[in-house]
Scaffold this motif. Structure first.
Motif, PDB file in Angstrom:
ATOM      1  N   GLU A 190      21.433 -24.144  31.890  1.00 43.03           N
ATOM      2  CA  GLU A 190      22.584 -23.442  32.756  1.00 43.03           C
ATOM      3  C   GLU A 190      22.089 -23.078  33.998  1.00 43.03           C
ATOM      4  OE1 GLU A 190      24.719 -20.824  30.183  1.00 43.03           O
ATOM      5  OE2 GLU A 190      25.551 -22.429  28.817  1.00 43.03           O
ATOM      6  N   LYS A 224      31.581 -33.837  30.533  1.00 41.96           N
ATOM      7  CA  LYS A 224      32.829 -33.393  29.811  1.00 41.96           C
ATOM      8  C   LYS A 224      32.889 -34.431  28.659  1.00 41.96           C
ATOM      9  CE  LYS A 224      37.812 -33.461  30.441  1.00 41.96           C
ATOM     10  NZ  LYS A 224      38.346 -34.358  29.483  1.00 41.96           N
ATOM     11  N   GLN A 227      30.762 -32.649  25.776  1.00 41.51           N
ATOM     12  CA  GLN A 227      31.521 -31.391  25.354  1.00 41.51           C
ATOM     13  C   GLN A 227      32.603 -32.064  24.110  1.00 41.51           C
ATOM     14  OE1 GLN A 227      30.855 -28.394  25.436  1.00 41.51           O
ATOM     15  NE2 GLN A 227      29.375 -28.419  27.280  1.00 41.51           N
ATOM     16  N   GLU A 228      33.028 -33.188  24.286  1.00 42.59           N
ATOM     17  CA  GLU A 228      34.325 -33.557  23.708  1.00 42.59           C
ATOM     18  C   GLU A 228      33.894 -34.643  22.433  1.00 42.59           C
ATOM     19  OE1 GLU A 228      37.014 -34.968  26.401  1.00 42.59           O
ATOM     20  OE2 GLU A 228      37.456 -32.860  27.236  1.00 42.59           O
ATOM     21  N   PRO A 263      25.705 -36.256  21.276  1.00 42.26           N
ATOM     22  CA  PRO A 263      25.387 -35.004  21.641  1.00 42.26           C
ATOM     23  C   PRO A 263      24.773 -34.218  20.524  1.00 42.26           C
ATOM     24  CG  PRO A 263      27.498 -35.729  22.352  1.00 42.26           C
ATOM     25  CD  PRO A 263      26.804 -36.883  21.468  1.00 42.26           C
ATOM     26  N   HIS A 265      23.918 -30.688  18.731  1.00 41.04           N
ATOM     27  CA  HIS A 265      24.179 -29.426  18.550  1.00 41.04           C
ATOM     28  C   HIS A 265      23.174 -28.562  17.475  1.00 41.04           C
ATOM     29  CE1 HIS A 265      27.986 -31.322  19.861  1.00 41.04           C
ATOM     30  NE2 HIS A 265      28.436 -29.913  20.090  1.00 41.04           N
ATOM     31  N   LEU A 269      25.837 -24.952  18.766  1.00 38.65           N
ATOM     32  CA  LEU A 269      26.092 -24.806  20.201  1.00 38.65           C
ATOM     33  C   LEU A 269      25.459 -26.155  20.757  1.00 38.65           C
ATOM     34  CD1 LEU A 269      25.229 -21.232  21.406  1.00 38.65           C
ATOM     35  CD2 LEU A 269      27.546 -22.277  21.106  1.00 38.65           C
ATOM     36  N   LEU A 270      26.046 -26.789  21.975  1.00 37.61           N
ATOM     37  CA  LEU A 270      25.626 -27.963  22.271  1.00 37.61           C
ATOM     38  C   LEU A 270      24.288 -27.452  23.041  1.00 37.61           C
ATOM     39  CD1 LEU A 270      26.036 -31.039  23.109  1.00 37.61           C
ATOM     40  CD2 LEU A 270      27.123 -30.230  25.331  1.00 37.61           C
TER      41      LEU A 270
END
Length: 737
Positions: A190, A224, A227-228, A263, A265, A269-270
Motif C-alpha cells: 500500500e 478490482k 478483491q472480488e 488471489p 489471502h 486479508l488479501l
C-alpha cells in the motif's frame, strides 16, 4: 453419458443442444416438475444432473428439492453457471452441489470440464460412461488428478527451509506440474497500492527473478478483480477484461497469452497473488488445473502467514534488543528500572558513571539507597512512586549521593510502566546530573571514552570551494548516521534538505513536494531504492523530474546498470563526501533548477545576546528560572505542532493562523529568530488561504524547532553563569530525592 438438464428457461436449449452435439444423451425439464403437481418428478437415473440458469441461488433451492427426493442423496449434481454466480451463492447451499461447469465458456473448456466431471462422478460411485473414447478420457483425467494430488501432498509434507526457499520450491514444482513457462508470487503493498514480485520462476531458463512492480492506479480493473474473485482464469489474457490492461506493458513484452491468477489471502486479508503465465498458444485452463492452482495458493498463504508471524516476533525481539542496547549504551544519563516495591532490577552504563556504583552492587537493592540518609527518606520515596502512578509521571530536582557519600544535584523523572494487559509492572527512573561548577577530576578509568570525529582540514575545506548549490534535495537513507552526515554536507553546500528513511516515505515525499534532486540509497528494507525510483517515475507527470542519483556501497557494473534501468540519472558510491557531491552538482547544473534558499537555516537558531539580555532582567535571579523559561517554551512546542497539524487536517485556517501567530511571538521574545520567521510565513499563508504553502513549510518549522532545542541544550549552561556549589549544599535535604 446420460444427462438430465434442469433449466428454468425452457426456450433456451443452447446447452442441451451442445450436449447432444457432443454425443451425450441430454433431457431438458423445467424445475417445476420436481414438485407435486408439476407434471410428476423425473426418474433420477442419469449419471449427471445439470442445474442451469442465471439465478444461481434460486436454482440451488431446486437442488435442495432434488436431495430430498428418493435416490436424491445418490444423485451427482452439477451446477452450470458463471464463476461469479458460483461465488455468490449461499455457501451452505453450495455444499449440496458435487461439481460445477463454467458456463458460458469456450467450447474446448466445456468439453474438458465435462471430462473432469465424468471422472469425478465415476469416483463418486456413479456408473462409468460407455465407449473407448470415454474410457480413455477418464483414464487421462484420473492420471492428471492423481499427479496434482500427489504433488500437493508432497509439498505439504516438505519441511520448511525458510520463506524464500519454500516459495522457490512451490513455484518450480507448480511450473513443472502444469507445464507453464512462468510462475510467480506477488505481494500486495500500500501507499501507493501496488503488487511487487517477490519471486518469479522462468521454466525456459530455470532461473528466478524478483522486483517488478505493478501499480493499482495503472491497472484498476485487475486490482478490482483481485478483491472480488477467488480465481482469475484468463484463457485469452489480451481480451479478458480483468487482464487486458497488461497487453502493451506486460503481456506483449513477455509473450504471455494466457494467465491463471489466484488471489492469496493470509489471516483473512488479501496479501498477494499467485500468477501462472502461459507463453504458448492461448490455453484453456481446465477445472482440475484451476483447483490445483487454488490448492497451491492455499499453501502459499500458509507460508505467508508463517513468515508474517516470524517477522513480527523477530521485530519484537529486535526492538527489545535495540532498546536494551540503547539504554545500556547511554553513559550521560542514569536509566534504571525498579519493580513495584521499589527494588532496582536494571542498571545502565550512565547509572554506573554518575553514581560510581556497579550493576552488581545495585540490582536487588531498594532505590532509596541513592538518597542521603535523612529521616523519612524511605516514606518519601514511596510517596514519589505513588504520585508517579497516580499522575502518570513524577518530576523533581534535588540532591543525590554518589558512592562514598559525595553529593551532586540532579533532575529526576519517574514514569510507571505497564504491560499490554494494562497491568502495572514497575517504574522507569531517569536521572540527569545538573552541572554546578568546574568538573571534578576523574580517573582515566571513570572518564568516558571520547568519540573520534573526522573533521575536514582547512585545506580540504578550501579545496571544496565556496560555490553554493541552492537546490532542494530529498535525501533517502535508512542509516541515521549516514543520513545525518550527508545532510550536513548538503546543507554546507547551500542545499535545503528533506530526509526520508525508506523508499515508501520517499515516494510519498515526492508526491507532496517538488525536489530538484533525490539522493536515493539503493539498499533499504521494505521498498528499496530501485523500486522507489520506478514508483516515482511512474507517478510523476514529468518522467524527467526530479533528478535521481543512487547511493550504494557496492559499485559493481551490474549494480550501477540496475540503477539506470530503474530510472536513476546518476550514481555515487559510498561513502559520499563533499568532493563527490560537488562534482555531481557541477555535472548536472544545467539540468537542475536553482531555488532561492532562505537564510533562516544558516542563521544561529537562538540569539545568544538576547538570551543574555533575558538573564540580566531583575526577575531572573537564578539560572534555574532562566532555564525553566526556555525549557517550558521548548516543551510546549509539541503542543503547538499538534494544534497546527490538527488545523491542517480540519482545514481550519483561522485557528492555524492564530497558533502560528502565538508561536511567532513567543519564539521572537526568546531570541529564536529563524523559528519566529518560519512561523510568520505560515501565518501569512494561512491568512491568504494557501493551505498547500503551509504544508510545504511544516518540515522547515520542525527543523528550526529542533535546531533551537539542540542549541539550548548545548549552549544554555555555558552562556549563563553556574550555580555555586555552596548554594547547592545550602538547599539541604528538603529538595533531596
Amino acid at each position: 453419458m446420460d444427462i438430465l438438464l434442469i433449466n428454468e428457461s425452457q426456450g433456451n436449449d443452447t446447452l442441451a443442444a451442445k450436449l447432444r452435439t457432443w454425443g451425450h444423451s441430454a433431457t431438458q425439464i423445467h424445475p417445476a416438475r420436481l414438485i407435486p403437481g408439476g407434471g410428476g418428478p423425473p426418474v433420477l437415473k442419469p449419471v449427471i444432473i445439470l442445474v442451469a440458469g442465471s439465478g444461481a441461488n434460486s436454482i440451488l433451492g431446486w437442488v435442495h428439492t432434488i436431495r430430498s427426493m428418493p435416490q436424491g442423496e445418490q444423485a451427482y449434481i452439477v451446477l452450470a453457471a458463471s464463476v461469479e454466480a458460483v461465488e455468490s451463492v449461499n455457501p451452505s447451499m453450495r455444499e449440496k452441489v458435487n461439481d460445477w461447469l463454467q458456463w458460458p465458456a469456450p467450447e474446448e473448456m466445456v468439453k474438458s470440464q465435462l471430462g473432469w466431471i465424468q471422472f469425478r462422478a465415476a469416483r463418486a460411485g456413479a456408473p462409468a460412461p460407455k465407449g473407448p473414447d470415454s474410457q480413455k478420457l477418464l483414464q487421462e483425467q484420473e492420471e492428471t488428478a492423481g499427479k496434482f494430488v500427489k504433488t500437493v501432498e508432497e509439498l505439504v509434507r516438505r519441511e520448511s527451509t525458510g520463506f524464500l526457499q519454500d516459495l522457490a520450491n512451490l513455484l518450480k514444482t507448480m511450473s513443472g506440474a502444469m507445464n507453464t513457462a512462468r510462475v510467480s508470487f506477488w505481494t500486495l503493498r500500500e501507499e501507493p497500492m501496488r503488487i511487487v514480485c517477490d519471486m518469479l520462476y522462468d521454466q525456459t531458463t530455470g532461473s528466478f527473478s524478483m522486483g517488478h512492480h505493478l501499480l493499482a492506479s495503472q491497472y484498476p480493473r485487475y486490482f478490482k478483480a483481485l478483491q472480488e474473485h477467488v480465481i482469475i482464469p484468463a484463457h485469452d489474457a489480451a481480451t479478458d477484461p480483468r487482464t487486458s490492461e497488461f497487453t502493451d506493458s506486460y503481456l506483449r513484452v513477455y509473450h504471455i497469452n494466457s494467465m491463471l491468477d489466484i488471489p492469496v489471502h493470509a489471516d483473512g486479508l488479501l496479501s498477494g497473488v499467485l500468477c501462472i503465465e502461459h507463453t504458448g498458444p492461448k490455453r484453456i485452463w481446465t477445472i482440475h488445473e484451476q483447483q490445483f492452482a487454488v490448492s497451491i495458493g492455499q499453501l502459499v498463504a500458509r507460508h505467508v502467514e508463517s513468515e508474517g508471524r516470524r517477522k513480527t516476533q523477530q521485530a519484537l525481539m529486535d526492538s527489545e534488543e535495540m532498546f536494551r542496547l540503547l539504554v545500556e549504551s547511554v553513559n550521560d544519563t542514569s536509566i534504571i528500572l525498579i519493580d513495584t516495591e521499589g527494588r532496582i532490577i536494571s542498571w545502565n552504563t550512565g547509572a554506573e558513571r554518575i553514581t560510581h556504583y556497579s550493576a552488581a552492587e545495585m540490582i536487588g537493592k531498594h532505590w532509596s539507597i541513592l538518597r542521603p540518609e535523612t529521616p523519612g527518606a524511605l516514606d518519601e520515596c514511596r510517596r514519589h512512586l505513588d504520585e508517579a502512578l497516580r499522575n502518570g509521571r513524577f518530576v523533581t530536582e534535588g540532591v543525590r549521593v554518589r558512592k562514598g557519600g559525595i553529593p551532586f544535584r540532579a533532575s529526576i523523572t519517574i514514569t510507571p510502566l505497564f504491560n499490554r494487559q494494562k497491568q502495572h509492572r514497575g517504574f522507569a527512573k531517569i536521572t540527569r546530573e545538573i552541572q554546578t561548577g568546574p568538573q571534578a577530576a576523574v580517573s582515566p578509568a571513570e572518564a568516558p571514552r571520547p568519540v573520534s570525529l573526522v573533521v575536514p582540514s582547512a585545506a580540504a575545506a578550501a579545496d571544496v570551494g565556496t560555490v553554493k548549490y541552492p537546490y532542494r534535495v530529498l535525501l533517502v537513507e535508512d542509516n541515521l548516521i549516514n543520513q545525518r552526515v550527508v545532510q550536513l554536507m548538503l546543507q554546507n553546500l547551500g542545499c535545503t534538505v528533506d530526509t526520508a528513511a525508506d523508499g515508501i516515505s520517499a515516494v510519498q515525499a515526492t508526491e507532496r513536494g517538488e525536489f530538484d534532486l533525490v539522493l536515493m540509497d539503493v539498499h533499504m528494507p521494505e521498498m528499496d531504492g530501485l523500486e522507489a525510483t520506478r514508483c516515482i517515475r511512474a507517478l510523476r507527470s514529468d518522467p524527467e523530474k526530479p533528478l535521481i542519483v543512487g547511493l550504494s556501497a557496492t559499485s559493481l557494473k551490474s549494480d550501477v546498470d540496475s540503477c539506470f534501468t530503474a530510472g536513476m540519472n546518476d550514481f555515487i558510491d559510498k561513502p559520499a563526501d563533499m568532493r563527490k557531491l560537488r562534482n555531481m552538482f557541477d555535472k548536472w547544473g544545467a539540468t537542475l533548477r536553482p531555488r532561492p534558499v532562505s537564510g533562516v537555516s544558516n542563521a544561529e537558531p537562538v540569539n545568544v545576546k538576547a538570551m543574555q539580555g533575558i538573564s540580566a532582567l531583575p526577575e531572573m535571579e537564578t539560572n534555574d528560572m532562566i532555564r525553566g523559561v526556555y525549557e517550558a517554551f521548548l516543551n510546549h512546542l509539541p503542543t503547538k505542532f499538534a494544534q497546527i497539524r490538527d488545523s491542517l487536517e480540519r482545514g481550519n485556517l483561522p485557528q492555524l493562523r492564530q497558533v502560528a501567530h502565538s508561536l511567532k511571538g513567543a519564539s521572537a521574545q526568546l531570541g529564536c529568530a529563524p523559528l519566529s520567521e518560519v512561523s510568520a510565513r505560515i501565518e501569512q499563508c494561512a491568512a491568504g488561504n494557501d493551505i498547500q504553502a503551509v504544508r510545504k513549510l511544516i518540515p522547515e518549522l520542525e527543523r528550526e524547532s529542533e535546531r533551537a532545542r539542540l542549541f539550548v541544550q548545548d549552549k544554555l549552561a555555558s552562556a549563563l553563569e553556574d550555580i555555586s556549589p555552596e548554594r547547592l549544599l545550602e538547599e539541604g535535604p528538603s529538595s533531596v530525592v
